[in-house]
Design a protein around this motif. Sequence first.
Motif, PDB file in Angstrom:
ATOM      1  N   SER A  17       0.832  -1.202   0.000  1.00  0.00           N
ATOM      2  CA  SER A  17       0.000   0.000   0.000  1.00  0.00           C
ATOM      3  C   SER A  17       0.867   1.252   0.000  1.00  0.00           C
ATOM      4  N   GLU A  18       0.445   2.285  -0.724  1.00  0.00           N
ATOM      5  CA  GLU A  18       1.227   3.513  -0.804  1.00  0.00           C
ATOM      6  C   GLU A  18       0.936   4.458   0.351  1.00  0.00           C
ATOM      7  N   ILE A  19      -0.256   4.371   0.929  1.00  0.00           N
ATOM      8  CA  ILE A  19      -0.602   5.213   2.077  1.00  0.00           C
ATOM      9  C   ILE A  19      -0.771   4.317   3.293  1.00  0.00           C
ATOM     10  N   GLN A  20      -0.079   4.670   4.359  1.00  0.00           N
ATOM     11  CA  GLN A  20      -0.078   3.832   5.550  1.00  0.00           C
ATOM     12  C   GLN A  20      -0.741   4.552   6.716  1.00  0.00           C
ATOM     13  N   THR A  21      -1.669   3.879   7.363  1.00  0.00           N
ATOM     14  CA  THR A  21      -2.209   4.400   8.620  1.00  0.00           C
ATOM     15  C   THR A  21      -1.226   4.018   9.719  1.00  0.00           C
ATOM     16  N   LEU A  22      -0.876   4.974  10.550  1.00  0.00           N
ATOM     17  CA  LEU A  22       0.215   4.777  11.493  1.00  0.00           C
ATOM     18  C   LEU A  22      -0.093   3.761  12.580  1.00  0.00           C
ATOM     19  N   ASP A  23      -1.372   3.544  12.881  1.00  0.00           N
ATOM     20  CA  ASP A  23      -1.682   2.555  13.905  1.00  0.00           C
ATOM     21  C   ASP A  23      -1.592   1.125  13.357  1.00  0.00           C
ATOM     22  N   SER A  24      -1.359   0.992  12.047  1.00  0.00           N
ATOM     23  CA  SER A  24      -1.273  -0.343  11.458  1.00  0.00           C
ATOM     24  C   SER A  24       0.158  -0.740  11.103  1.00  0.00           C
ATOM     25  N   VAL A  25       1.139   0.106  11.458  1.00  0.00           N
ATOM     26  CA  VAL A  25       2.529  -0.182  11.091  1.00  0.00           C
ATOM     27  C   VAL A  25       3.431  -0.098  12.319  1.00  0.00           C
ATOM     28  N   THR A  26       4.597  -0.710  12.168  1.00  0.00           N
ATOM     29  CA  THR A  26       5.680  -0.542  13.133  1.00  0.00           C
ATOM     30  C   THR A  26       6.667   0.441  12.539  1.00  0.00           C
ATOM     31  N   LEU A  27       6.922   1.534  13.246  1.00  0.00           N
ATOM     32  CA  LEU A  27       7.829   2.548  12.733  1.00  0.00           C
ATOM     33  C   LEU A  27       9.280   2.129  12.938  1.00  0.00           C
ATOM     34  N   SER A  28      10.076   2.241  11.890  1.00  0.00           N
ATOM     35  CA  SER A  28      11.522   2.040  11.976  1.00  0.00           C
ATOM     36  C   SER A  28      12.168   3.355  11.560  1.00  0.00           C
ATOM     37  N   ILE A  29      12.670   4.100  12.530  1.00  0.00           N
ATOM     38  CA  ILE A  29      13.162   5.459  12.291  1.00  0.00           C
ATOM     39  C   ILE A  29      14.690   5.442  12.217  1.00  0.00           C
ATOM     40  N   HIS A  30      15.228   5.883  11.096  1.00  0.00           N
ATOM     41  CA  HIS A  30      16.669   5.875  10.857  1.00  0.00           C
ATOM     42  C   HIS A  30      17.184   7.312  10.887  1.00  0.00           C
ATOM     43  N   VAL A  31      18.032   7.604  11.861  1.00  0.00           N
ATOM     44  CA  VAL A  31      18.596   8.939  12.025  1.00  0.00           C
ATOM     45  C   VAL A  31      20.059   8.905  11.595  1.00  0.00           C
ATOM     46  N   TYR A  32      20.465   9.867  10.779  1.00  0.00           N
ATOM     47  CA  TYR A  32      21.838   9.842  10.265  1.00  0.00           C
ATOM     48  C   TYR A  32      22.307  11.248   9.917  1.00  0.00           C
ATOM     49  N   GLN A  33      23.626  11.393   9.767  1.00  0.00           N
ATOM     50  CA  GLN A  33      24.240  12.619   9.281  1.00  0.00           C
ATOM     51  C   GLN A  33      25.111  12.283   8.081  1.00  0.00           C
ATOM     52  N   LEU A  34      25.130  13.195   7.109  1.00  0.00           N
ATOM     53  CA  LEU A  34      25.872  12.955   5.876  1.00  0.00           C
ATOM     54  C   LEU A  34      27.326  13.368   6.022  1.00  0.00           C
ATOM     55  N   ASP A  35      28.218  12.535   5.482  1.00  0.00           N
ATOM     56  CA  ASP A  35      29.623  12.909   5.393  1.00  0.00           C
ATOM     57  C   ASP A  35      29.776  13.863   4.215  1.00  0.00           C
ATOM     58  N   GLU A  36      30.455  14.982   4.429  1.00  0.00           N
ATOM     59  CA  GLU A  36      30.527  16.030   3.413  1.00  0.00           C
ATOM     60  C   GLU A  36      31.722  15.864   2.473  1.00  0.00           C
ATOM     61  N   ASN A  37      32.574  14.888   2.711  1.00  0.00           N
ATOM     62  CA  ASN A  37      33.783  14.726   1.902  1.00  0.00           C
ATOM     63  C   ASN A  37      33.514  13.931   0.632  1.00  0.00           C
ATOM     64  N   LEU A  81      21.965   1.242   2.613  1.00  0.00           N
ATOM     65  CA  LEU A  81      22.173   0.335   3.742  1.00  0.00           C
ATOM     66  C   LEU A  81      22.832   1.049   4.919  1.00  0.00           C
ATOM     67  N   SER A  82      23.732   1.980   4.629  1.00  0.00           N
ATOM     68  CA  SER A  82      24.381   2.713   5.722  1.00  0.00           C
ATOM     69  C   SER A  82      23.364   3.534   6.502  1.00  0.00           C
ATOM     70  N   ILE A  83      22.306   3.998   5.820  1.00  0.00           N
ATOM     71  CA  ILE A  83      21.226   4.723   6.508  1.00  0.00           C
ATOM     72  C   ILE A  83      20.377   3.756   7.310  1.00  0.00           C
ATOM     73  N   ARG A  84      19.991   2.657   6.689  1.00  0.00           N
ATOM     74  CA  ARG A  84      19.141   1.677   7.365  1.00  0.00           C
ATOM     75  C   ARG A  84      19.844   1.082   8.592  1.00  0.00           C
ATOM     76  N   MET A  85      21.174   1.047   8.573  1.00  0.00           N
ATOM     77  CA  MET A  85      21.928   0.432   9.663  1.00  0.00           C
ATOM     78  C   MET A  85      22.608   1.457  10.554  1.00  0.00           C
ATOM     79  N   ALA A  86      22.183   2.726  10.445  1.00  0.00           N
ATOM     80  CA  ALA A  86      22.820   3.787  11.225  1.00  0.00           C
ATOM     81  C   ALA A  86      22.688   3.570  12.726  1.00  0.00           C
TER      82      ALA A  86
END
Length: 426
Positions: free
Chosen positions: A78-98, A187-192
Amino acid sequence: MENSSSSALKKPILHVECCLKTLSTVRYDLIRTSIEQFLREFKTSVPCHSEITDYRDVEILRENIEYLRIDDVFGDSSEIQTLDSVTLSIHVYQLDENDAADEYDEENNVLTANYWDLPSRELEGLWDILVFDGNIKTKLLDYAHTLLMFSDVGVDSNIIPMNKVVLLHGPAGTGKTTICRAFAHKLSIRMAGRYTNAKLVEINSHSLFSKWFSESGKLVQKMFHQINEMADSDDSFICVLIDEVESLSAARKSALSGSEPSDAVRVVNALLTQIDKLKRKKNVLILTTSNITQAIDLAFIDRADIVQYIGFPSHQAIYSILSGCINELIRVKIVIDHSLLEWRVLELHLHARENPSVKLHMISSKCLGVSGRILRKLPFLAHARYLRSYQTCSIEEFLSALELIVDEEISARQKVAGIFTSTVGL
């Protein structure tokens, strides 16, 4: 009746990606908690592949986030997700500027590899703009997910082999190297949250086979010694990219036929041995590409978990690539704003010949057999040749220019192909 815990396990996983500002020093867990609280409190549903911008009333998010994206959902189409029907996986990251760093072997004066620290600003967004047929991107992410899960629970690789090798093969210009780089970045984002740092090591396979084959063995050993040292840290995730891996096979075949010294056999065998050693590392993934399918060594193919052909884009993929390029020109106001229809609704409007989307559909049909690399050049060439004096132009003017350049490019390439064919015939 299923208990609540088993039902929760069956909830699809909705991936949310949060890129922090370069100078942010906030703890990732605080950002994750704040994002989940914001989404649960202010959103009842969200569309996949969309950017969230209304978080700025939350101070910690406003001060630290560069952008917040709803990515995709694992386990549901499904393209639209109701939030009470999903498990949130939140990936927090910072970009390397080099930019990517070059690795030279000074003794032999050869470029042996390029190194990216991931996630990289240079590769950011690349995954999203790539268009392939057959859900190739989903297949790669699903593979990585299962590989990680099997490794975590200790599946015996002697019983169920997991070589951690991916082989993408097909014609030149179809995006094999690009998707490997983008996949490593993704993958580096998903595994941050799992690894504190990640690297992409792109090996220059041609440099491994210098004319001094006795030196090549030393280059192979030295390079993989460095990769093994990187992978020794449990906090690091390493992707190794070997581009045009058929050159390894060609070296061994030439050696076996007597046209190259036997050192070449030892070098290739040494490389395969090093790849076998790396499969013991949970935090290493090897990505390879080949332009010449027939030249790939069977010994290498046997080591690949995924062998995926990537061919020229279909009509639908061509339309998506060109419309994405035009939407970018609309964004920067080179082309006057006019929304293009998505492919799935386009068939309902094919009778409307004056519709710009229908015109693009027709232009796209002319491009069958053209690589993605060439397709992405066409909008630039169209503007440079026919619209260079225009500060802005209408969508109709741009599509007329695009059709002209498509006809020119196809004619030019047919002439080159004819010359090549007649030359070979001689």
